[in-house]
Design an enzyme around this catalytic site. Structure first.
Site, PDB file in Angstrom:
ATOM      1  N   TYR A 141      15.559 -76.571 -15.041  1.00 36.27           N
ATOM      2  CA  TYR A 141      14.218 -76.302 -15.187  1.00 36.27           C
ATOM      3  C   TYR A 141      13.903 -74.831 -14.902  1.00 36.27           C
ATOM      4  O   TYR A 141      13.007 -74.386 -15.506  1.00 36.27           O
ATOM      5  CB  TYR A 141      13.297 -76.971 -13.798  1.00 36.27           C
ATOM      6  CG  TYR A 141      13.273 -78.438 -14.167  1.00 36.27           C
ATOM      7  CD1 TYR A 141      13.732 -79.083 -15.220  1.00 36.27           C
ATOM      8  CD2 TYR A 141      12.603 -79.260 -13.109  1.00 36.27           C
ATOM      9  CE1 TYR A 141      13.615 -80.462 -15.198  1.00 36.27           C
ATOM     10  CE2 TYR A 141      12.647 -80.681 -13.260  1.00 36.27           C
ATOM     11  CZ  TYR A 141      13.016 -81.246 -14.324  1.00 36.27           C
ATOM     12  OH  TYR A 141      12.879 -82.662 -14.380  1.00 36.27           O
ATOM     13  N   LYS A 191      26.624 -85.706 -13.136  1.00 31.01           N
ATOM     14  CA  LYS A 191      27.137 -86.052 -14.469  1.00 31.01           C
ATOM     15  C   LYS A 191      28.434 -85.399 -14.804  1.00 31.01           C
ATOM     16  O   LYS A 191      28.645 -84.760 -15.896  1.00 31.01           O
ATOM     17  CB  LYS A 191      26.089 -85.837 -15.303  1.00 31.01           C
ATOM     18  CG  LYS A 191      26.158 -86.605 -16.621  1.00 31.01           C
ATOM     19  CD  LYS A 191      26.116 -88.343 -16.863  1.00 31.01           C
ATOM     20  CE  LYS A 191      26.529 -88.589 -17.914  1.00 31.01           C
ATOM     21  NZ  LYS A 191      26.717 -90.242 -18.184  1.00 31.01           N
ATOM     22  N   ASP A 223      23.463 -91.905 -14.252  1.00 30.04           N
ATOM     23  CA  ASP A 223      23.079 -93.404 -14.858  1.00 30.04           C
ATOM     24  C   ASP A 223      23.508 -94.445 -14.012  1.00 30.04           C
ATOM     25  O   ASP A 223      22.607 -95.234 -13.939  1.00 30.04           O
ATOM     26  CB  ASP A 223      23.533 -93.271 -16.129  1.00 30.04           C
ATOM     27  CG  ASP A 223      25.148 -92.842 -16.228  1.00 30.04           C
ATOM     28  OD1 ASP A 223      25.715 -92.279 -15.331  1.00 30.04           O
ATOM     29  OD2 ASP A 223      26.066 -93.291 -17.212  1.00 30.04           O
ATOM     30  N   ASP A 247      14.461 -85.136  -9.905  1.00 24.58           N
ATOM     31  CA  ASP A 247      12.952 -85.242 -10.149  1.00 24.58           C
ATOM     32  C   ASP A 247      12.764 -86.724 -10.437  1.00 24.58           C
ATOM     33  O   ASP A 247      11.771 -87.362 -10.263  1.00 24.58           O
ATOM     34  CB  ASP A 247      12.691 -84.533 -11.408  1.00 24.58           C
ATOM     35  CG  ASP A 247      11.205 -84.410 -11.682  1.00 24.58           C
ATOM     36  OD1 ASP A 247      10.380 -84.907 -11.127  1.00 24.58           O
ATOM     37  OD2 ASP A 247      10.808 -83.774 -12.901  1.00 24.58           O
ATOM     38  N   ASP A 251      11.396 -90.313  -8.237  1.00 23.65           N
ATOM     39  CA  ASP A 251      10.120 -91.107  -8.628  1.00 23.65           C
ATOM     40  C   ASP A 251      10.648 -92.860  -8.639  1.00 23.65           C
ATOM     41  O   ASP A 251       9.860 -93.475  -8.354  1.00 23.65           O
ATOM     42  CB  ASP A 251       9.755 -90.642 -10.196  1.00 23.65           C
ATOM     43  CG  ASP A 251       8.584 -89.865  -9.959  1.00 23.65           C
ATOM     44  OD1 ASP A 251       8.545 -89.226  -8.767  1.00 23.65           O
ATOM     45  OD2 ASP A 251       7.892 -89.471 -10.914  1.00 23.65           O
TER      46      ASP A 251
END
Ligand code: NAD
Length: 361
Positions: A141, A191, A223, A247, A251
């Site tokens: 980000y 990852k 994943d 992020d 959620d």
């Protein structure tokens, strides 16, 4: 020692839920005998209306001098047409950057009386208690270079996923410390099978583990972590991950609990000071109607007590009171079943706050 707390009600339902949570903070400060000094300031849309800026310099200065900041929410339709850099949300981003809040803590706790509200089967989520620790000021980000350019007559967009060793090490240590104080298990999500930056992440987290022999460290690809969160969420205790993965996963974990109105969060700086806020937004559709659920903000005050004010007993007392209020059948509209039984009583924002306060007597 008196600890300074800055209160930023913000927009929409913020000015409804924040005073309720402040009353809870004052009650526990009194009961558990710690001294606080409250101040308030403008942020978000209201600050734009009154000063022209979503984060007036005076607000940032007061926040920097405070041990903790309690924020309601920012934003709403009145400011939706402003350019991105002038919108109320910039006030929040400015606070995060200005206070160097690099560690975002998002608990997903499912109070047993609300297990039916989850989209998962209640036995999978009843008494769920996991904590996601997300790195908040680095990663893709913020990485440079970034942008959109024209190459060979077509547009090409690019971002840079970057972490330095010290950024990984400091967030890992926050997560190890938290895991040591909870269930003693930490899962680092990356990852590493594809991205070099997360191979470094895995190496640095593993090296930090040497200083925390009491914590059991595991690693998981992002994943798989997403799948496991909805398959068997109770396998997790603390999860630590970078900005983008955090992020998304926070959620997912949030929705396991079924209601936005129940979710608190904390963002901490290196010295333990922090910003505490509910996960939900300003909910303009119900603002001003005494319908908002104040429990997410009240639980954010519990996090403030635990992580910044060194008052864990006060934090426990608030969480117990919230549990008792729910067990006694009190519900705001967002967590009230469509056809409530006779043991369920629907209440508004202020009444819910009074119920919690009574239990804190
Ligand atoms: P929202 O979280 O405000 O609302 C989503 C839905 O959940 C709405 O139906 C709302 O009524 C309900 N809801 C939210 N909090 C609730 C509560 N405490 N009690 C009962 N119901 C609740 O998200 P949105 O509608 O996408 O955004 C509205 C505004 O809030 C936008 O301007 C957005 O930019 C802003 N926003 C701010 C923050 C923040 O301040 N941290 C976060 C998200 C969105």
């Amino acid at each position: 020692m008196t600890q300074r707390i800055l209160v930023l009600p913000g927009d929409g339902i913020g000015p409804e839920v924040v005073p309720v949570a402040v009353a809870v903070l004052e009650r526990v400060a009194d009961r558990f005998d710690f001294a606080i000094e409250l101040d308030s300031a403008l942020v978000g849309g209201k600050a734009i209306d009154e000063t022209g800026s979503p984060l007036p310099p005076e607000t940032l200065a007061k926040a920097a001098e405070s041990r903790a900041v309690l924020l309601g929410a920012v934003g709403g339709p009145a400011w939706d047409d402003l350019p991105t850099l002038e919108r109320p949300e910039r006030g929040l981003l400015g606070l995060r950057a200005g206070l160097e809040l690099f560690a975002n803590l998002r608990p997903a706790i499912l109070f047993e009386p609300l297990a039916e509200a989850s989209s998962l089967k209640s036995e999978l989520v009843a008494n769920l208690d996991i904590l996601i620790v997300r790195e908040l000021t680095g990663g893709i980000y913020f990485g440079e270079p970034r942008g959109v350019e024209v190459v060979d007559n077509e547009r090409r967009g690019f971002n840079t996923y970057v972490y330095t060793e010290h950024e990984i090490d400091r967030i890992a240590r926050v997560a190890f410390d938290l895991a040591a104080r909870r269930g003693g298990r930490l899962c680092s999500v990356d990852k590493a099978n594809v991205l070099e930056v997360t191979q470094l992440w895995r190496e640095v987290v593993s090296a930090a583990a040497n200083d925390y022999p009491q914590v059991e460290l595991g690693h998981m690809y992002v994943d798989n972590a997403a799948m496991q969160l909805v398959r068997e969420p109770k396998q997790f205790d603390v999860i630590v991950t970078g900005n983008m993965f955090g992020d998304i996963l926070s959620d997912v974990a949030a929705m396991l609990t079924g209601s936005l109105g129940m979710l608190p969060s904390a963002s901490l700086a290196a010295d333990g000071s922090g910003l505490f806020e509910p996960v939900h937004g300003s909910a303009p559709d119900i603002a001003g109607q005494d319908k908002a659920n104040p429990l997410a903000t009240i639980l954010s005050v519990a996090m403030m007590c635990r992580y910044s004010l060194d008052a864990p007993d006060a934090a426990d007392a608030i969480e117990t009171a919230v549990h008792q209020v729910l067990a006694a059948g009190f519900r705001t509209a967002d967590i009230c079943p469509v056809s409530p039984g006779s043991d369920i009583q629907r209440v508004g924002t202020e009444a819910m706050g009074r119920c919690v306060l009574e239990l804190l007597e």
